[in-house]
Write a protein that holds these residues in place. Structure first.
Motif, short mmCIF file in Angstrom:
data_model
loop_
_atom_site.label_atom_id
_atom_site.label_comp_id
_atom_site.label_asym_id
_atom_site.label_seq_id
_atom_site.Cartn_x
_atom_site.Cartn_y
_atom_site.Cartn_z
N LYS A 1 -12.13 58.30 -96.54
CA LYS A 1 -11.17 57.77 -95.57
C LYS A 1 -11.54 58.11 -94.13
O LYS A 1 -10.89 57.68 -93.20
CB LYS A 1 -9.76 58.24 -95.90
CG LYS A 1 -9.24 57.59 -97.17
CD LYS A 1 -7.80 57.97 -97.42
CE LYS A 1 -7.32 57.33 -98.72
NZ LYS A 1 -5.97 57.75 -99.03
N GLU A 2 -12.62 58.85 -93.93
CA GLU A 2 -13.17 59.10 -92.61
C GLU A 2 -14.47 58.33 -92.41
O GLU A 2 -15.16 58.48 -91.41
CB GLU A 2 -13.40 60.60 -92.38
CG GLU A 2 -14.62 61.17 -93.07
CD GLU A 2 -14.55 61.36 -94.59
OE1 GLU A 2 -15.47 62.00 -95.13
OE2 GLU A 2 -13.61 60.88 -95.25
N GLN A 3 -14.79 57.48 -93.39
CA GLN A 3 -16.04 56.72 -93.38
C GLN A 3 -15.77 55.22 -93.44
O GLN A 3 -14.72 54.79 -93.92
CB GLN A 3 -16.91 57.13 -94.57
CG GLN A 3 -17.35 58.57 -94.52
CD GLN A 3 -18.09 58.95 -95.78
OE1 GLN A 3 -17.56 58.83 -96.88
NE2 GLN A 3 -19.32 59.40 -95.61
N LEU A 4 -16.76 54.46 -92.99
CA LEU A 4 -16.69 53.01 -93.02
C LEU A 4 -17.98 52.46 -93.60
O LEU A 4 -18.99 53.17 -93.66
CB LEU A 4 -16.51 52.46 -91.60
CG LEU A 4 -15.30 52.96 -90.82
CD1 LEU A 4 -15.41 52.56 -89.35
CD2 LEU A 4 -14.02 52.42 -91.44
N SER A 5 -17.93 51.20 -94.02
CA SER A 5 -19.13 50.51 -94.48
C SER A 5 -19.04 49.06 -94.00
O SER A 5 -18.29 48.27 -94.55
CB SER A 5 -19.26 50.58 -96.00
OG SER A 5 -20.47 49.98 -96.41
N ASP A 6 -19.77 48.77 -92.94
CA ASP A 6 -19.80 47.45 -92.30
C ASP A 6 -18.43 47.08 -91.72
O ASP A 6 -17.84 46.06 -92.09
CB ASP A 6 -20.30 46.38 -93.27
CG ASP A 6 -20.75 45.11 -92.56
OD1 ASP A 6 -20.82 45.11 -91.30
OD2 ASP A 6 -21.00 44.12 -93.25
#
Length: 168
Positions: free
Chosen positions: A127-132
């Motif tokens: 939830k602290e990360q993104l992907s594109d």
């Protein structure tokens, strides 16, 4: 906006756009995610060229660089209230899709160094990360909503929050 030309190569001058992907309007100003040029350009209505407000036209991992920005959001006078002040008007948020982060650019920062809003933990599913990351929206309460494309979700990051909340 007038004077936009996209037919000649290379497509990188300030009167040209290369695969624009998002548009936000603030009064007479148009903010455009100029994706393949790795920048966000502000055009004033009637202008014949834009002004780079984020990304500075070279792809890269440094915080001042963007790599394929897809989303753009702008703090407008309508945002001014409990969280945003008048000095925040014109701040630009952009999703840097290749480096899985969201950056905030302060128009008054002459060093042109953005703040990482989220995504500093790298590409991933946390939830602290993104992907594109793609689309963005900023709310008057300081929350930032991010369409996290490859994770098939929309996250809400409350003002100052390190972790997002899945809202869709």
């Amino acid at each position: 906006v007038t004077g936009v030309q996209t037919c000649a190569l290379p497509i990188s001058a300030l009167h040209q756009l290369d695969q624009p992907s998002a548009l936000r309007v603030n009064g007479d100003d148009f903010y455009i995610a100029d994706t393949t040029n790795h920048r966000v350009v502000k055009w004033t209505f009637g202008a014949t060229a834009g002004v780079v407000v984020a990304g500075f036209h070279r792809s890269g991992v440094e915080v001042q660089q963007l790599s394929n920005p897809f989303g753009v959001a702008v703090i407008t006078p309508a945002h001014v209230g409990a969280f945003y002040g008048a000095a925040d008007v014109g701040a630009v948020f952009t999703s840097d899709s290749s480096y899985a982060r969201v950056l905030r650019w302060d128009p008054k920062d002459t060093a042109r160094t953005p703040t990482v809003v989220t995504g500093s933990a790298g590409i991933g599913i946390g939830k602290e990360q993104l992907s594109d990351p793609q689309g963005l929206f900023t709310a008057a309460d300081g929350a930032t909503y991010v369409a996290d494309k490859d994770n098939h979700r929309v996250l809400k990051f409350a003002a100052g929050a390190l972790y997002g909340e899945v809202v869709a």
